[in-house]
Design an enzyme around this catalytic site. Structure first.
Site, mmCIF file in Angstrom:
data_model
loop_
_atom_site.group_PDB
_atom_site.id
_atom_site.type_symbol
_atom_site.label_atom_id
_atom_site.label_comp_id
_atom_site.label_asym_id
_atom_site.label_seq_id
_atom_site.Cartn_x
_atom_site.Cartn_y
_atom_site.Cartn_z
ATOM 1 N N GLY B 326 -40.361 48.729 -4.428
ATOM 2 C CA GLY B 326 -38.791 48.863 -4.512
ATOM 3 C C GLY B 326 -37.895 49.457 -5.554
ATOM 4 O O GLY B 326 -38.205 49.192 -6.336
ATOM 5 N N SER B 327 -36.534 48.588 -5.366
ATOM 6 C CA SER B 327 -35.445 48.370 -6.237
ATOM 7 C C SER B 327 -35.808 47.779 -7.505
ATOM 8 O O SER B 327 -35.069 47.682 -9.015
ATOM 9 C CB SER B 327 -34.609 48.393 -6.064
ATOM 10 O OG SER B 327 -34.554 49.670 -4.838
#
Lengths: 382, 635
Positions: B326-327
């Site tokens: 993810g981020s």
């Protein structure tokens, strides 16, 4: 001729002691001493619990032997049947009051001593047969009917012993009787016929055998069948013998015996222990010693001038031979395991007394070797 | 008289025959003796020796596992077993009855004991029950006269004093399986245990030591008469770890505390690393299990419960759980772009909530968009549109290469079994597995750490450590001083190399990560550490587990809390601290935990704060974390 003939075998007590075959006494003492030594080793170097008592029993046995030897051979002959009947009664009594020892009914407890009637019977039967055949002439012995009474005499104790059940002793009784029959002059064809019949009846006999007896026979044929059960004794015994090698591991050094791999090392398997510690040389020396004793027995028998003495001496000598052969053959895996002690060496009271009693009779035959006895026991016939 | 002479002659003749026969039989005996004692002597002598001497193995005591301060994490405990020797009891059933009045014996156990008694030789002791307490043992001992044949045996079992807190690290030991037999006689000892998982497995040979032997003379029933020769074995060596026991217990406990409306321990993992050495300070996976249960023999029920639990307690998610980063992946994308010179600190992108590629729309997590953002702001606020743009311009090849340099996409060879490598996709990989060429849209998705990307919590922690330590390629390890001499990896740990990253780029990334936590508009501002000097920097990550359909998006995205547990987003957070002079890196992954900022970041904050408070370098004269190297294992 000599003084012996003049006396016709009648001596005073002092003369009899003079006539004892002291060399035979020495010969008997040697295996007994070996027995003391082996029992000392079996107890890991201790006179207790076996060696000292063995020595004492041999001393008592010697006393019995001398006493038996002093008794006139004619007296033994006269009371042969009585003796036999008494032994037979005791054997029957075992069925009633005997207690179970070593898995079989073989002992009778008289309160002060445990008696094994089957051992006594070994001597009594020889005497009874000797007396019977003494009175049978060479001509009569060819008649089949003449053989019926002695056959009954053999069959009765043999069947009783077999019932106990003690196959080994039964076979010994039959074998000894066979020797007496043979030496008495029974025709060769009788033996051939009997042997054929015996072979033919083997399958029937197999059915009659107890399980443990069959087991022993089967295990004898294939010891690996049950290496931890019945075959264990034979296998461990053979290992001990083989490990002993030619010269042995040395006195008290037998690992098989001292670590208890060897069963009953103080009784039936004492020869194995001896052969492990003293090797083949020790074993052969012992067999040589036994052979000398047997040779003396034969010589005494042949030298006797009366048929009763001859037959009694040869019968008892053969009993002795059977002890030696069966025991040693058993521990070496030549025949099935049967409970027969090694004479004069194995620990055990009754066997020792029986044997010394027997040797006393042989000695009596030797002392009274020149006595001439008539068919019915009279000593006057010429 | 002449008649008797005839008889005497016949007697003599037959005596010769009889004597000859007997002599022949005696000669047979002598021949048999010659065969047994001379010809076959060697064979029987060997058999007699085999009878006599029995070789017994002496199992070595297993080495202990220690934490960085020498506290014991795995040790051996006295264990009492009760056995029964059949030959010493007349009736095994009666003995068992007597025993059953003192300790519980189930019918099943009784059947097993009786079966073994009938199968084995009567002097072989049969185990009735293991793991008896001292009290049970004492009660049996007192009643021994009424329990013929009962024997009490003292052995050793493995004991893990902290149970579930270190379960995944330490692993456990169990009986040797057929496949594990290597010919080492030790392994054939009944009751011998080998490492089956975790450090117990990796360092099994070190911990095991080598067995001694005792040659004993035994008698016919196997009883020992005397010892002939004794060779002492080598006891197993202790294995000291870099892990701090107290921190580990704190981390494991914090990770396992229930979150929100979910009453169960969350499913997730955390890793804390020393960024300069790669030493693992703490590493936990939740939910956990009690490794002691494996030693005492797990009941079928317990075993089924363990393997059917959807949160997979047996899996070590710290090294074997693979999640889309993810981020948290955005730092790698940014570094790749900076290195290529595509962007600088000033370049801005306008975020209107989504970007277009052909007909497809790629959404930012913030519906209204972030407006004009530069790199610093894009990381701080985790703007997706900025990174869609950055990824498209940088290209998957450069992004993938940077990810690999930072420690993603490959196994890191930590000294634990079962480590997974994650996944950094390449064009070749896509063509080989899917059979279709790489799509540019997939590059965009990779730009926000989703799509094919997979990383383990350990890899995320290592990536963060490499960002924080100035681009040094540290590798994670658990054993103090790196893999041990006799461990499976004989290679000494090489001095970590530099990744050749530009310090200015790294500074930009670290500043942005500091802002994520410490700036009011940062995504993890709520999870900041307020203590002065302990402040942390980090990056949140929230990973969709299911596709959000167009219809759903138009109907208004549903709140995570309204979804069933297994459909909720994964929550991730990576962090390092303190921001002024970074020393520790941490990663937290909570499966279906909702959002990285709300779920994972507070956990990471608490654990990192605890790490800093326990930092042995703190309290040393301010100058820096390297002043006090006493407790550091980099030497």
């Amino acid at each position: 001729m000599s003084r012996d003939l003049a006396h016709k075998g009648r001596f005073s007590l002092g003369e009899k002691i003079l006539h004892i075959n002291w060399f035979l006494v020495l010969l008997l003492s040697l295996p007994a001493a070996v027995g003391v030594g082996m029992l000392f080793s079996a107890a890991n170097g201790d006179m207790q619990p076996w060696a000292l008592r063995h020595a004492m029993r041999f001393a008592v046995g010697l006393g019995v032997m001398f006493m038996v030897a002093m008794v006139d051979i004619r007296l033994w002959m006269r009371y042969a049947y009585v003796f036999f009947a008494a032994a037979l009664l005791m054997l029957a009594a075992v069925e009633i009051i005997g207690f179970v020892g070593m898995g079989a009914q073989r002992w009778i407890n008289l309160g002060f001593i445990s008696l094994q009637p089957s051992e006594i019977m070994k001597i009594a039967l020889v005497l009874a047969l000797a007396r019977y055949f003494h009175s049978i002439s060479m001509e009569d012995i060819g008649r089949p009917t003449i053989l019926i009474p002695p056959l009954v005499m053999v069959a009765m104790p043999a069947l009783l012993v077999l019932r106990q059940p003690d196959l080994g002793t039964a076979l010994m009784l039959i074998a000894t009787s066979g020797v007496v029959f043979f030496m008495a002059g029974v025709r060769a064809w009788v033996f051939l016929g009997t042997a054929t019949a015996a072979l033919a009846s083997l399958p029937v006999a197999w059915e009659v055998l107890h399980d443990y007896q069959r087991d022993r026979v089967l295990t004898f044929l294939d010891p690996s069948r049950d290496p931890l059960g019945a075959g264990y004794h034979i296998t461990q015994s053979k290992i001990a013998l083989g490990a002993g090698g030619l010269t042995g591991k040395g006195f008290m050094q037998g690992s098989q015996s001292h670590l208890n791999f060897l069963p009953e090392k103080q009784t039936d398997f004492i020869f194995t222990m001896l052969a492990e510690e003293f090797g083949m040389l020790g074993g052969v020396a012992l067999i040589g010693l036994y052979t000398l004793i047997l040779a003396f027995g034969f010589a005494i028998a042949v030298r006797s001038r009366n048929q009763f003495g001859r037959l009694a001496a040869i019968g008892i000598t053969s009993t002795f031979f059977l002890y030696v052969f069966i025991n040693i053959a058993m521990v070496m895996g030549l025949i099935p395991v049967v409970g027969v002690p090694l004479p004069l060496i194995s620990y055990g009271g009754t066997a020792m007394l029986t044997l010394m009693f027997g040797f006393g009779l042989i000695m009596s035959v030797y002392i009274h070797r020149d006595a001439v006895i008539g068919p019915r026991g009279s000593s006057s016939e010429l | 008289m002449h008649r008797d002479n005839d008889r005497a002659r016949m007697f003599s003749r037959r005596a010769v025959l009889l004597g000859g026969g007997q002599a022949a039989l005696l000669a047979t005996l002598v021949g048999r003796m010659y065969y047994l004692q001379v010809i076959e002597a060697d064979r029987y002598a060997t058999l007699a020796e085999e009878n006599r001497i029995s070789l017994r193995l002496l199992p070595p005591p297993r080495g202990r596992v220690l934490d960085r301060h020498g506290r014991v994490l795995a040790e051996n405990r006295e264990n009492y077993r009760v056995l029964v020797v059949a030959e010493q009891t007349r009736d095994p059933n009666a003995t068992l009855d007597g025993l059953a009045t003192i300790i519980p014996i189930s019918d099943h156990e009784r059947q097993r004991v009786l079966r073994e008694i009938s199968r084995k030789r009567s002097f072989v002791p049969i185990t009735v029950k293991e793991n008896l307490s001292w009290e049970d043992m004492a009660r049996i001992e007192v009643n021994a006269p009424d329990l013929p044949g009962v024997v009490i045996d003292e052995g050793q079992t493995r004991f893990y004093p902290y149970g579930p807190d270190l379960a995944h690290l330490l692993g456990y030991v169990a009986a040797v399986s057929e496949a594990e037999q290597t010919g080492d006689a030790l392994l054939q000892l009944p009751g011998f245990r080998v490492g089956k998982a975790g450090l117990e497995k990796v360092y099994d040979l070190t911990l095991r030591g080598s067995g001694g032997t005792s040659q004993v003379e035994v008698n016919a029933v196997g009883r020992v008469i005397q010892e002939v020769e004794r060779k002492e074995g080598q006891p197993g060596a202790d294995v000291p770890l870099t892990v701090d026991l107290e921190l580990q217990r704190f981390a494991a406990g914090r990770l396992a505390s229930p979150i929100g409306d979910d009453p169960l321990p969350p499913s997730g993992a955390t890793v804390v690393l020393d960024i300069h050495s790669g030493a693992v300070m703490a590493m936990a996976s939740s939910p956990s299990f009690d490794p002691n249960a494996f030693n005492q023999g797990l009941s079928n029920e317990d075993w089924r419960a363990l393997i059917s639990n959807p949160r997979a307690p047996l899996a070590d998610k710290a090294i074997a759980g693979q999640y889309a980063p993810g981020s948290t992946f955005k730092m790698a994308v940014a570094l790749a772009a900076l290195e290529k010179g595509i962007v600088n600190s000033e370049s801005e992108v306008w975020c209107g909530g989504h970007t277009r590629l052909g007909n497809a729309r790629f959404h930012c997590w913030k519906r209204g968009g972030h407006g004009h953002v530069n790199l610093h702001e894009a990381i701080k606020q985790s703007c997706d549109v900025y990174f869609y743009d950055l990824a498209r311009r940088t290209g998957i090849d450069r992004i993938g290469a940077m990810a690999l340099r930072l420690g993603l996409g490959r196994q890191l060879d930590i000294d634990l079994p079962g480590e997974r490598g994650g996944l950094i996709p390449t064009r070749e990989w896509k063509l080989a597995t899917a059979g279709t060429p790489w799509q540019i849209g997939e590059t965009l998705i990779a730009g926000i750490g989703q799509g094919f990307l997979l990383a383990t919590p350990l890899q995320l922690a290592v990536m963060t450590a490499r960002l924080a330590n100035g681009g040094i390629a540290v590798r994670p390890h658990l054993a103090r001083g790196g893999p041990l001499q006799s461990g499976p990896n004989q290679m000494p740990r090489p001095e970590p190399e530099s990744l050749g990253l530009v310090p200015a780029h790294l500074r930009m990334i670290r500043d942005a990560m500091t802002a994520v936590v410490n700036h009011r508009r940062g995504t993890a501002y709520q999870a900041r550490i307020k203590d002065e000097g302990l402040r942390m920097a980090g990056k949140t990550g929230t990973v969709q587990v299911r596709r959000i359909t167009k219809a759903e998006r138009e109907a208004g995205v549903r709140k995570n809390e309204d979804l069933p547990w297994k459909d909720r987003d994964h929550a991730l957070f990576v962090a390092f601290a303190p921001v002024e002079a970074p020393r520790y890196a941490a990663s937290v992954v909570i499966e279906h935990g909702g959002s990285g900022s709300r779920t994972a970041a507070p956990i990471a904050r608490d654990i990192l704060r605890e790490t800093l408070i326990r930092d042995p370098a703190r309290g040393a004269p301010v100058a820096g974390s390297l002043a006090n190297g006493g407790e550091d294992d980099r030497g």
